[in-house]
Design a protein around this motif. Sequence first.
Motif, mmCIF file in Angstrom:
data_model
loop_
_atom_site.group_PDB
_atom_site.id
_atom_site.type_symbol
_atom_site.label_atom_id
_atom_site.label_comp_id
_atom_site.label_asym_id
_atom_site.label_seq_id
_atom_site.Cartn_x
_atom_site.Cartn_y
_atom_site.Cartn_z
ATOM 1 N N TYR A 98 9.651 38.084 22.690
ATOM 2 C CA TYR A 98 10.099 37.139 21.510
ATOM 3 C C TYR A 98 9.063 37.269 20.645
ATOM 4 N N VAL A 102 9.949 35.826 16.964
ATOM 5 C CA VAL A 102 9.179 34.533 16.579
ATOM 6 C C VAL A 102 8.652 34.486 15.344
ATOM 7 N N HIS A 126 11.773 23.222 19.415
ATOM 8 C CA HIS A 126 12.218 24.737 19.817
ATOM 9 C C HIS A 126 12.776 24.335 21.465
ATOM 10 N N ILE A 128 14.064 26.918 24.557
ATOM 11 C CA ILE A 128 13.929 28.146 24.858
ATOM 12 C C ILE A 128 14.299 28.393 26.205
ATOM 13 N N TYR A 142 7.464 31.470 27.559
ATOM 14 C CA TYR A 142 6.656 30.392 26.645
ATOM 15 C C TYR A 142 5.611 30.812 26.107
ATOM 16 N N PHE A 145 6.447 33.205 23.273
ATOM 17 C CA PHE A 145 6.643 32.504 22.216
ATOM 18 C C PHE A 145 5.362 32.127 21.273
ATOM 19 N N ARG A 149 4.442 32.521 17.600
ATOM 20 C CA ARG A 149 4.260 31.301 16.584
ATOM 21 C C ARG A 149 2.852 31.465 16.203
ATOM 22 N N ILE A 176 16.307 31.595 21.797
ATOM 23 C CA ILE A 176 15.718 30.327 21.296
ATOM 24 C C ILE A 176 16.201 29.726 20.268
#
Length: 338
Positions: A98, A102, A126, A128, A142, A145, A149, A176
């Motif tokens: 991701y 992301v 969010h 997920i 996580y 992600f 971010r 997501i």
Amino acid sequence: MATYPNGLRGRLVRPHEEPPPGRHLLGRIAFLDHHRPPAVRDGVADMGVHLARDERALVTEVWETDAPPTSGMYQDLVYAHDGEYLFCAGQIPEGGSYREPVREAYDAAFDLISELGYPHVIRIWHFINDINRANADGMEIYRDFCLGRAEAVDRRLGPAGEMPAATGIGSLGGGISWYLLASRSGRIRHLENPLQVPAPSYPHRYGPRPPKFARATSLSPPGLDGAGDVFVAGTASILGHETIHEGDVAKQCDVTLANMAKVLSRENLLAHGIDDGRTLKDLRLVKVYLRREEDLEAVRSACAEAFSDTAEIVYFTVDICRSDLLVEIEGIAPRAPA
Ligand SMILES: C=C(O[C@@H]1C=C(C(=O)O)C=C[C@H]1O)C(=O)O
């Protein structure tokens, strides 16, 4: 007509419920037993998040404002804006990693925010799927992600860039799904919790890049010194940076509620330069996430005691960002009507 456009309000409604007269739908998030891609549907910016295990759990969150919005698509994002508020929602399809998608999704949202002129991001959510599972490279989803971010935020805002209150929670499908609210002229202040290490400063043991979010964000009309509406981030049983009371849902609930009370307290608001104070009884639009269905009754009774009888509270059984967390709670403490 409201003189200041602080008419933004979130509500939980039954699917297809219309806004009250004179109000307009800025955005709609349907919590469903499947996912539904972001699109303009019946003139409304809409997305469906796969969060309900069965039909009983279906609920829709709507964001209403005073002015009629303009809606559209920007890349893969659906958006609507009314001159003061922007709602924007997107889905990142399921994939092996991701980080890159992301980063791209955040880039698109930052572009949209600056093109349309809504620089103050108030709140981000969010959802997920498989949040605690490993991605194709063996990294927890996580963490994967958070990496994307953090890179996107660094690039736009610099390493010290401040992000608003957020939620990063599991879902039951659909990669997501995420959405945000931003404002044009409202005053935004991000709040931390003295009992918790700010998430952007979490140590490396929780992942290569920390989660970028604030514990709460307050949105006030220009000229109002008080806190305005306080959006409390997804909050869990974490003190300092450590999970507390592994395996004990009742105690995790207590710590979670104490964290939320602390963020909202007069003492904390004053420490952030805001002459105001709130309690758990002021919270509305409360979303409670629990990892295990069997904990529902214990969590429900703790919440019934903590929150107001008139608060809207919904419960979802999903995974949480750390595998040792059993419960997470978020809510909004609106300012008193003028
Ligand atoms: C529960 C926590 O984090 C969760 C993850 C978030 C995110 O990554 O955006 C935001 C709030 C919570 O949903 C925490 O770290 O305290």
